[in-house]
Enzyme design. Structure first.
Site, PDB file in Angstrom:
ATOM      1  N   ASN A 130       3.502 -32.139  27.283  1.00  0.00           N
ATOM      2  CA  ASN A 130       2.725 -33.146  26.558  1.00  0.00           C
ATOM      3  C   ASN A 130       3.458 -33.719  25.357  1.00  0.00           C
ATOM      4  OD1 ASN A 130       2.594 -30.620  25.299  1.00  0.00           O
ATOM      5  ND2 ASN A 130       0.677 -31.116  24.282  1.00  0.00           N
ATOM      6  N   TYR A 131       4.605 -33.149  25.011  1.00  0.00           N
ATOM      7  CA  TYR A 131       5.250 -33.502  23.740  1.00  0.00           C
ATOM      8  C   TYR A 131       6.655 -34.002  24.003  1.00  0.00           C
ATOM      9  CZ  TYR A 131       6.694 -32.725  18.847  1.00  0.00           C
ATOM     10  OH  TYR A 131       7.148 -32.870  17.575  1.00  0.00           O
TER      11      TYR A 131
ATOM     12  N   ALA B 241     -19.533 -13.662 -12.777  1.00  0.00           N
ATOM     13  CA  ALA B 241     -18.461 -14.014 -13.714  1.00  0.00           C
ATOM     14  C   ALA B 241     -17.415 -12.925 -13.856  1.00  0.00           C
ATOM     15  CB  ALA B 241     -19.058 -14.326 -15.082  1.00  0.00           C
TER      16      ALA B 241
ATOM     17  N   ARG C  49     -10.433  -4.621  -9.269  1.00  0.00           N
ATOM     18  CA  ARG C  49     -10.106  -3.547  -8.324  1.00  0.00           C
ATOM     19  C   ARG C  49      -9.814  -4.056  -6.913  1.00  0.00           C
ATOM     20  NH1 ARG C  49     -15.025   0.337  -9.600  1.00  0.00           N
ATOM     21  NH2 ARG C  49     -15.782  -1.551 -10.636  1.00  0.00           N
TER      22      ARG C  49
ATOM     23  N   ASN D 147     -29.747   2.385 -11.200  1.00  0.00           N
ATOM     24  CA  ASN D 147     -30.101   0.970 -11.361  1.00  0.00           C
ATOM     25  C   ASN D 147     -29.256   0.134 -10.407  1.00  0.00           C
ATOM     26  OD1 ASN D 147     -30.636  -1.616 -12.299  1.00  0.00           O
ATOM     27  ND2 ASN D 147     -29.236  -1.424 -14.063  1.00  0.00           N
TER      28      ASN D 147
ATOM     29  N   LYS E  24      -4.933 -26.377  25.610  1.00  0.00           N
ATOM     30  CA  LYS E  24      -5.241 -27.035  24.335  1.00  0.00           C
ATOM     31  C   LYS E  24      -5.713 -28.435  24.646  1.00  0.00           C
ATOM     32  CE  LYS E  24      -2.924 -29.761  22.182  1.00  0.00           C
ATOM     33  NZ  LYS E  24      -1.926 -30.630  21.552  1.00  0.00           N
TER      34      LYS E  24
HETATM   35  C1  UD1 Z   1     -24.281  -2.745 -14.039  1.00  0.00           C
HETATM   36  C2  UD1 Z   1     -25.475  -2.150 -14.780  1.00  0.00           C
HETATM   37  C3  UD1 Z   1     -25.739  -0.745 -14.251  1.00  0.00           C
HETATM   38  C4  UD1 Z   1     -25.983  -0.798 -12.767  1.00  0.00           C
HETATM   39  C5  UD1 Z   1     -24.815  -1.493 -12.050  1.00  0.00           C
HETATM   40  C6  UD1 Z   1     -25.158  -1.709 -10.602  1.00  0.00           C
HETATM   41  C7  UD1 Z   1     -25.466  -3.086 -17.011  1.00  0.00           C
HETATM   42  C8  UD1 Z   1     -25.126  -2.849 -18.432  1.00  0.00           C
HETATM   43  N1  UD1 Z   1     -25.187  -2.109 -16.176  1.00  0.00           N
HETATM   44  O1  UD1 Z   1     -23.175  -1.928 -14.351  1.00  0.00           O
HETATM   45  O2  UD1 Z   1     -26.857  -0.188 -14.883  1.00  0.00           O
HETATM   46  O3  UD1 Z   1     -26.122   0.521 -12.238  1.00  0.00           O
HETATM   47  O4  UD1 Z   1     -24.560  -2.781 -12.642  1.00  0.00           O
HETATM   48  O5  UD1 Z   1     -24.075  -2.229  -9.928  1.00  0.00           O
HETATM   49  O6  UD1 Z   1     -25.989  -4.136 -16.679  1.00  0.00           O
HETATM   50  N2  UD1 Z   1     -21.058  -9.743 -14.980  1.00  0.00           N
HETATM   51  C9  UD1 Z   1     -20.947 -11.008 -15.515  1.00  0.00           C
HETATM   52  N3  UD1 Z   1     -20.620 -11.152 -16.818  1.00  0.00           N
HETATM   53  C10 UD1 Z   1     -20.388 -10.089 -17.628  1.00  0.00           C
HETATM   54  C11 UD1 Z   1     -20.505  -8.793 -17.069  1.00  0.00           C
HETATM   55  C12 UD1 Z   1     -20.849  -8.654 -15.746  1.00  0.00           C
HETATM   56  O7  UD1 Z   1     -21.139 -11.996 -14.813  1.00  0.00           O
HETATM   57  O8  UD1 Z   1     -20.094 -10.311 -18.798  1.00  0.00           O
HETATM   58  C13 UD1 Z   1     -21.425  -9.589 -13.577  1.00  0.00           C
HETATM   59  C14 UD1 Z   1     -20.305  -9.007 -12.741  1.00  0.00           C
HETATM   60  O9  UD1 Z   1     -19.532 -10.019 -12.133  1.00  0.00           O
HETATM   61  C15 UD1 Z   1     -21.048  -8.198 -11.702  1.00  0.00           C
HETATM   62  C16 UD1 Z   1     -22.337  -7.803 -12.410  1.00  0.00           C
HETATM   63  O10 UD1 Z   1     -22.490  -8.684 -13.479  1.00  0.00           O
HETATM   64  O11 UD1 Z   1     -21.383  -8.965 -10.575  1.00  0.00           O
HETATM   65  C17 UD1 Z   1     -22.336  -6.371 -12.860  1.00  0.00           C
HETATM   66  O12 UD1 Z   1     -21.326  -6.188 -13.800  1.00  0.00           O
HETATM   67  P1  UD1 Z   1     -20.488  -4.864 -13.884  1.00  0.00           P
HETATM   68  O13 UD1 Z   1     -19.557  -4.968 -15.020  1.00  0.00           O
HETATM   69  O14 UD1 Z   1     -19.938  -4.531 -12.572  1.00  0.00           O
HETATM   70  O15 UD1 Z   1     -21.634  -3.844 -14.294  1.00  0.00           O
HETATM   71  P2  UD1 Z   1     -21.631  -2.303 -14.054  1.00  0.00           P
HETATM   72  O16 UD1 Z   1     -20.833  -1.657 -15.111  1.00  0.00           O
HETATM   73  O17 UD1 Z   1     -21.327  -2.009 -12.657  1.00  0.00           O
HETATM   74 CA    CA Z   2     -20.222  -3.140 -10.652  1.00  0.00          CA
END
Ligand code: UD1
Ligand code: CA
Length: 503
Positions: A394-395, A17, A22, A178, A359
């Site tokens: 052809n055309y 979502a 970026r 993580n 073609k």
């Molecule tokens: C998150 C983790 C972080 C981890 C990192 C790895 C949390 C709080 N943090 O951080 O520990 O090291 O991923 O990449 O979980 N997304 C949604 N809805 C939201 C927010 C995010 O669908 O409301 C989705 C984003 O599209 C993305 C993923 O969740 O695919 C991660 O979200 P992002 O905001 O990138 O988290 P990070 O800050 O990178």
């Molecule tokens: Ca991320």
């Protein structure tokens, strides 16, 4: 570790979502392509690796695009809309609304981790099961942990995760990060999500806080450290997209080399995920193989050749050319510098030589179109030779028409075949002809101005030129005058069809 067990899980939740700002793109980040597949498609393929009973994709930003793409690549997945992005914990809560009855294991992963494989998810699951964990997080040890959540441990046990922006000086130094990929027990996940508070730097609901919660409930939290850090890496911008694409390509090419394909220069060779090859295929530098291209044993491709959805037969050779939706027969040759558009079929031992565009053209076994030709909407029989510079017109400005050339026919150089036109088996077309009518089997067609030689013309009309001077010093015997309309045309005289190639 051997992973052979029933790896089916209750559900996979795939978070997709986020805004992906970026990328600076009008296209959703998840639809950007890496080695022939969208980021979302790669991520879904990994998710399928744990055979989820339900696969829930959380969509939000640019959801029209993402959903339209899902309609095409994974129409059966469950979608959930997260209207406002209030954090990863909130996103998973939205998904759990569709998983009210789920019990057992729930895997959470992201839509932008293209190198993650199903096998790796199965290993994560194996650890989760072996250790009887309530939560198992996939982690990775990296040189630069900037931006990632850090894994907190006490005496080796995982106690929680702290986000980079919330970390203190000691936590910042931790290099175990993580990945954002986890297995949760459904029950503890539900309880953990209900307990989340937005008490962090971003005022969001963090999924990561569920780990700390599980610990407070006396549950076991474990980690699976993935040694291959590429698998946990996400794409945030186009620089990362290119880096991960190069790594994916390296892996695909390494796979094919191990299957017996020779790759002269892996760094300039690109092979998309849907391509298949047989042993003893040889790829020269600058080869790009796309789509559902398949290459049979012993074929040699490149240098500098791109094939998209092309079927190449055994022992064929394609040199410095571009081909799309075409079939190249066994031991056929193509190029250099030719352009094979959709619907080109070249028979076995056939030839499409240099600077040829085709073609919708079916070119028979052993048939040759060797030089500088446009061949569109055509059928060319086995063994036929098409001379240099022939144009299949052809055309007519409104409609396209077909040209059919029989077997073992011979089209002289620089002919224009104005379609629709049929040329019979064994027929000849005189060089330089502009054909507007059919040619019967075994006939010679001559359709061009007849040659006239005018004796004494230079002497009369080009006075004071060098040619005149030469003619005067070395007079050539003047032949009996050839008059216009003289006698029937004779093959073998000025009308002999010529081609530049007769192999
Ligand atoms: C998150 C983790 C972080 C981890 C990192 C790895 C949390 C709080 N943090 O951080 O520990 O090291 O991923 O990449 O979980 N997304 C949604 N809805 C939201 C927010 C995010 O669908 O409301 C989705 C984003 O599209 C993305 C993923 O969740 O695919 C991660 O979200 P992002 O905001 O990138 O988290 P990070 O800050 O990178
Ligand atoms: Ca991320």
């Amino acid at each position: 570790m051997v992973v052979d067990f029933d790896s089916s899980v209750a559900a996979v939740i795939l978070l997709a979502a986020g805004a992906g700002t970026r990328m600076k793109s009008s296209t959703s980040k998840l639809l950007h392509i890496l080695c022939g597949r969208s980021l979302l498609s790669w991520s879904l393929a990994a998710a399928e690796g744990v055979a989820p009973q339900k696969l829930v994709v959380v969509v939000g930003h640019e959801r029209e695009q993402v959903e339209a793409h899902l309609d095409q690549i994974a129409p059966n997945v469950t979608r959930v809309v997260q209207e406002e992005q209030k954090g990863t914990g909130h996103a998973v809560s939205c998904a759990m609304e569709k998983l009210a009855d789920a019990t057992g294991e729930i895997v959470v992963t992201y839509g932008d981790v293209p190198l993650l494989t199903g096998e790796t998810l199965r290993r994560l699951l194996a650890v989760h099961r072996q250790e009887n964990n309530a939560v198992t997080v996939m982690t990775s040890i990296v040189d630069d942990p900037t931006g990632y959540g850090r894994i907190l441990r006490t005496g080796g046990d995982v106690t929680g995760i702290v986000e980079h922006r919330d970390a203190d000086a000691t936590q910042i130094a931790i290099r175990e990060i993580n990945s954002g990929i986890y297995v949760f027990d459904a029950e503890i996940l539900r309880a953990g999500l209900a307990s989340l508070q937005p008490d962090n730097d971003q005022n969001q609901l963090y999924l990561t806080d569920v780990l700390g919660f599980a610990r407070t409930q006396g549950k076991k939290v474990g980690a699976y450290i993935e040694a291959d850090h590429w698998q946990t890496e996400g794409v945030n911008d186009r620089a990362q997209l290119a880096t991960l694409a190069a790594e994916m390509n390296r892996r695909i090419i390494r796979h094919w080399m191990r299957q017996g394909v020779t790759v002269i220069d892996p760094s300039t060779t690109w092979v998309e995920a849907g391509v298949s090859m047989e042993p003893d295929v040889e790829l020269w530098p600058g080869t790009i193989l796309c789509g559902a291209t398949s290459i049979a044993a012993g074929a040699v491709i490149g240098p500098d050749t791109r094939l998209t959805d092309v079927e190449v037969g055994p022992g064929a050779q394609i040199l410095r050319s571009e081909a799309i939706l075409s079939m190249i027969g066994a031991k056929a040759t193509v190029g250099p510098f030719s352009y094979l558009r959709a619907g080109t079929q070249l028979g076995s031992k056939g030839k499409i030589g240099g600077f040829v565009e085709t073609k919708n053209a079916i070119i028979g076994d052993g048939a040759k179109v060797p030089h500088l030709t446009y061949c569109g909407d055509a059928e060319i029989g086995d063994g036929t030779n098409v001379g240099a510079g022939t144009i299949f017109a052809n055309y007519d400005g409104t409609n396209k028409h077909r040209t059919i050339v029989g077997k073992n026919a011979f089209v002289g150089s620089q002919s224009v075949l104005v379609a629709p036109v049929n040329i019979g088996d064994d027929a000849f077309v005189a060089a330089g002809s502009t054909l507007t009518g059919d040619v019967g089997e075994g006939e010679l067609a001559v359709a061009r101005g007849q040659q006239r030689n005018i004796p004494g013309w230079v002497e009369t009309f080009r006075d004071r030129t060098r040619a005149k001077k030469a003619a005067t010093i070395n007079p050539t015997p003047i032949p009996p005058a050839v008059q216009e309309g003289d006698g029937p045309l004779e093959a073998g005289a000025d009308t002999t069809p010529t081609s530049t190639e007769k192999e």
